[in-house]
Write an enzyme that holds these catalytic residues in place. Structure first.
Site, short mmCIF file in Angstrom:
data_model
loop_
_atom_site.label_atom_id
_atom_site.label_comp_id
_atom_site.label_asym_id
_atom_site.label_seq_id
_atom_site.Cartn_x
_atom_site.Cartn_y
_atom_site.Cartn_z
CE LYS A 203 -44.66 -8.45 -11.71
NZ LYS A 203 -45.90 -7.78 -12.13
CG ASP B 245 -44.86 -3.94 -12.13
OD1 ASP B 245 -44.41 -2.88 -12.62
OD2 ASP B 245 -45.17 -4.92 -12.82
CE LYS C 16 -45.29 -2.63 -16.30
NZ LYS C 16 -45.90 -3.63 -15.42
CG ASP D 62 -50.02 11.68 -14.00
OD1 ASP D 62 -50.10 12.84 -14.46
OD2 ASP D 62 -50.99 11.05 -13.57
CB THR E 136 -42.96 -7.33 -23.88
OG1 THR E 136 -43.78 -7.54 -22.75
CG2 THR E 136 -41.53 -7.14 -23.47
NE ARG F 43 -49.18 -16.69 -16.30
CZ ARG F 43 -49.44 -16.23 -17.52
NH1 ARG F 43 -50.59 -16.52 -18.08
NH2 ARG F 43 -48.58 -15.49 -18.15
#
Ligand code: C5P
Length: 242
Positions: free
Chosen positions: A32, A59, A61, A64, A123, A215
């Site tokens: 990603k 990614d 997002k 528009d 989230t 991570r």
């Protein structure tokens, strides 16, 4: 199904990103590339991930007016990414424009059509924020399910969803709708800033097709071992011995 891991390349250096791709490309499904890496290096980082043998989940997002999102999606197809994200709150017409543009551009550039995922409600937004700050009339669960349904109607392939949301999205959108779940932590990993986590196995049982993990792998002293432990938890055999 092979590995379900999408590795979040949340690093600030291209050298580190590519080193992860070279080490992990046989054991993760996609890499990603998000706003940090893309804003720093632009399309060259995508090409380098691909040259190193990795598939790219772009990614960014997109959100528009329909025409702008359609044109951005077209460029993502030209780059040969395998997966990309748009915001469902851009509306049905924006999502349809993205789907049509990706379809057209894939034929034109002779590229495999990338999977389009929609983000429903971030989230980081709580139910209280959604209702009182953003003045949305629905509860967060209903808003998520509604936006997932709208995305599916527009021809979008799936959604990015938290582990708790996957169950209701599966129910609302059926088995063939793709669910990609971040906020996943193996038992042995630190939670960092993720609040509501599930283990990879719990996330898959809740309906995830893929899990996004950053991570726990990239901060591990042995990222390949970390990935293989997660794959093992999910019942995926390693591609090669070590
Ligand atoms: O390091 P960690 O495993 O927490 O990284 C998760 C990745 O998934 C990050 O790139 C983060 O931005 C992304 N993500 C998330 N929660 C969402 C959507 C995306 O953690 N709701």
């Amino acid at each position: 199904m092979g590995t379900r891991i999408i590795l979040a390349l949340d690093v600030d250096s291209k050298t580190r990103a590519i080193s992860h791709v070279l080490t992990l490309k046989n054991d993760v499904a996609l890499f990603k590339v998000g706003k940090q890496l893309f804003t720093r290096y632009g399309p060259s980082v995508i090409r380098q991930v691909q040259q190193a043998g990795g598939k790219v989940f772009l990614d960014l997002k997109f959100h528009d007016i329909p025409n702008t999102v359609a044109l951005a999606c077209r460029e993502a197809v030209r780059l040969g990414v395998n997966m990309l994200t748009i915001h469902a709150t851009g509306g049905g017409s924006m999502m349809k424009a993205a789907v049509e543009s990706v379809q057209k551009a894939s034929c034109e550039f002779k590229k495999r059509r990338p999977v389009i995922l929609a983000v429903t409600v971030l989230t980081s937004i709580s139910n209280d924020m959604l209702k009182n700050e953003l003045r949305c009339g629905l509860d967060i669960q209903d808003q998520v399910a509604w936006l997932a349904h709208l995305a599916q109607k527009a021809g979008v392939d799936g959604v990015v969803a938290s582990p708790e949301e996957s169950v209701l999205i599966r129910k609302a959108c059926g088995e063939s709708f793709m669910i990609v779940t971040p906020g996943v932590r193996p038992e042995w990993a630190d939670k960092h800033d993720q609040k509501r986590v599930m283990t990879p196995l719990e996330a898959v049982k809740a309906g995830a097709d893929y899990v996004v993990i950053g991570r726990p792998v990239i901060s591990h002293s042995d990222p390949l071992l970390a990935v293989r432990m997660i794959n093992k938890e999910l019942g995926v055999k390693s591609n090669c011995g070590r």
